[in-house]
Design a protein around this motif. Structure first.
Motif, PDB file in Angstrom:
ATOM      1  N   GLY A 140       0.791  -1.227   0.000  1.00 27.51           N
ATOM      2  CA  GLY A 140       0.000   0.000   0.000  1.00 27.51           C
ATOM      3  C   GLY A 140       0.823   1.276   0.000  1.00 27.51           C
ATOM      4  O   GLY A 140       0.286   2.365   0.206  1.00 27.51           O
ATOM      5  N   MET A 141       2.122   1.158  -0.269  1.00 24.25           N
ATOM      6  CA  MET A 141       3.017   2.301  -0.126  1.00 24.25           C
ATOM      7  C   MET A 141       3.401   2.978  -1.444  1.00 24.25           C
ATOM      8  O   MET A 141       3.950   4.070  -1.425  1.00 24.25           O
ATOM      9  N   PHE A 142       3.128   2.334  -2.570  1.00 30.69           N
ATOM     10  CA  PHE A 142       3.666   2.828  -3.840  1.00 30.69           C
ATOM     11  C   PHE A 142       2.560   3.144  -4.840  1.00 30.69           C
ATOM     12  O   PHE A 142       1.544   2.452  -4.904  1.00 30.69           O
ATOM     13  N   ASP A 143       2.818   4.188  -5.618  1.00 25.21           N
ATOM     14  CA  ASP A 143       1.863   4.609  -6.649  1.00 25.21           C
ATOM     15  C   ASP A 143       2.049   3.842  -7.953  1.00 25.21           C
ATOM     16  O   ASP A 143       1.123   3.744  -8.746  1.00 25.21           O
ATOM     17  N   TYR A 144       3.258   3.328  -8.164  1.00 20.95           N
ATOM     18  CA  TYR A 144       3.508   2.551  -9.372  1.00 20.95           C
ATOM     19  C   TYR A 144       4.751   1.696  -9.206  1.00 20.95           C
ATOM     20  O   TYR A 144       5.587   1.947  -8.334  1.00 20.95           O
TER      21      TYR A 144
END
Length: 286
Positions: free
Chosen positions: A36-40
């Motif tokens: 849940g920490m990264f946008d891509y």
């Protein structure tokens, strides 16, 4: 068509965070998504082995996480083919390595944008994953999705830095990333990533991009490396890579256990020879 998370963040002028993957096993993408920490995730295909099935499976794994999109880093040739197949697999954004000239950058942009009067690209209709194979090919939403694809450039050659203003004046460029390794080699000081000339070029790339309204991105290994870029106004980052994380864990945890066992690590010698570069030998520690 699927929402492009990275485009949403750029459009809202919000920070973004990605991470690099060399491993094409889609379960690694799932681990990134579950955090849940990264946008891509950026699949660093320029350096990694893969096939077209792997690209589709990476796209499927990303689709499990509405908060996340994907990017693929592709080598300088064949740009158009790789860009089309990446996007068609569901990898919505593309990082182009090694552009040197305005013509190179124009080729990158045309490879991504739809072949329509409004967008001027050469990306045609295909029955691929991105359009549900038979659902939205050639539709207005398909054209919009290609327009939403983030086009990023690696600025990493001396000629690219020298002609930077012209390269970044090409309409359609969204993001730039400076490459100190290639740049240092291209000016004759290979391996000197922190040389004053290299750092000066990096600052110039960042400041020029900002003046042009293009998002500069920084690649870092750990959060404590971000401050120098934050101080320059950079707010887009791609942190870490799976292969580096694994190597560092092998080194640190392996040494910790061997220390407890009273053993020395194996001595591995890496050398350059007339025949090339490789491992010269391994001696087991006693």
């Amino acid at each position: 068509m699927r929402t492009n998370r990275l485009r949403e963040l750029l459009r809202a002028d919000q920070p973004s965070l990605g991470t690099h993957l060399h491993i094409s096993w889609p379960s690694v993408v799932e681990l990134v998504g579950h955090s849940g920490m990264f946008d891509y995730v950026e699949f660093v295909a320029e350096y990694a082995p893969y096939d077209l099935y792997a690209l589709e499976n990476l796209g499927r794994a990303v689709d499990l996480f509405p908060h996340m999109s994907a990017m693929m880093k592709i080598e300088q040739q064949p740009r158009t083919y790789l860009a089309v197949r990446a996007i068609g697999s569901g990898i919505q954004n593309v990082l182009f390595a090694d552009p040197r000239t305005v013509a190179d950058v124009e080729e990158c942009v045309r490879a991504v944008r739809a072949e329509s009067p409004a967008t001027g690209g050469i990306h045609g209709v295909g029955m691929r994953r991105d359009v549900g194979f038979v659902l939205e090919g050639g539709s207005p939403s398909f054209v919009q999705a290609l327009d939403d694809a983030v086009i990023a450039l690696m600025i990493e050659k001396a000629s690219a830095v020298e002609n930077l203003d012209a390269l970044l004046s090409v309409k359609g460029v969204d993001m730039v990333q400076f490459g100190p390794a290639d740049y240092s080699m291209s000016i004759g000081i290979p391996g000197q990533f922190k040389h004053p000339k290299v750092k000066e070029a990096e600052r110039y790339v960042i400041e020029t991009a900002q003046k042009k309204g293009i998002a500069p991105r920084a690649e870092i290994s750990a959060p404590d490396e971000a401050k120098q870029y934050l101080d320059m106004g950079v707010k887009h980052f791609c942190i870490g890579s799976d292969v580096s994380i694994l190597f560092n864990w092998f080194k640190q945890s392996g040494k910790g256990m061997l220390d407890l066992l009273g053993r020395k690590p194996s001595e591995v010698t890496w050398r350059s020879t007339a025949a090339g570069t490789g491992y010269a030998g391994v001696r087991q520690g006693q």
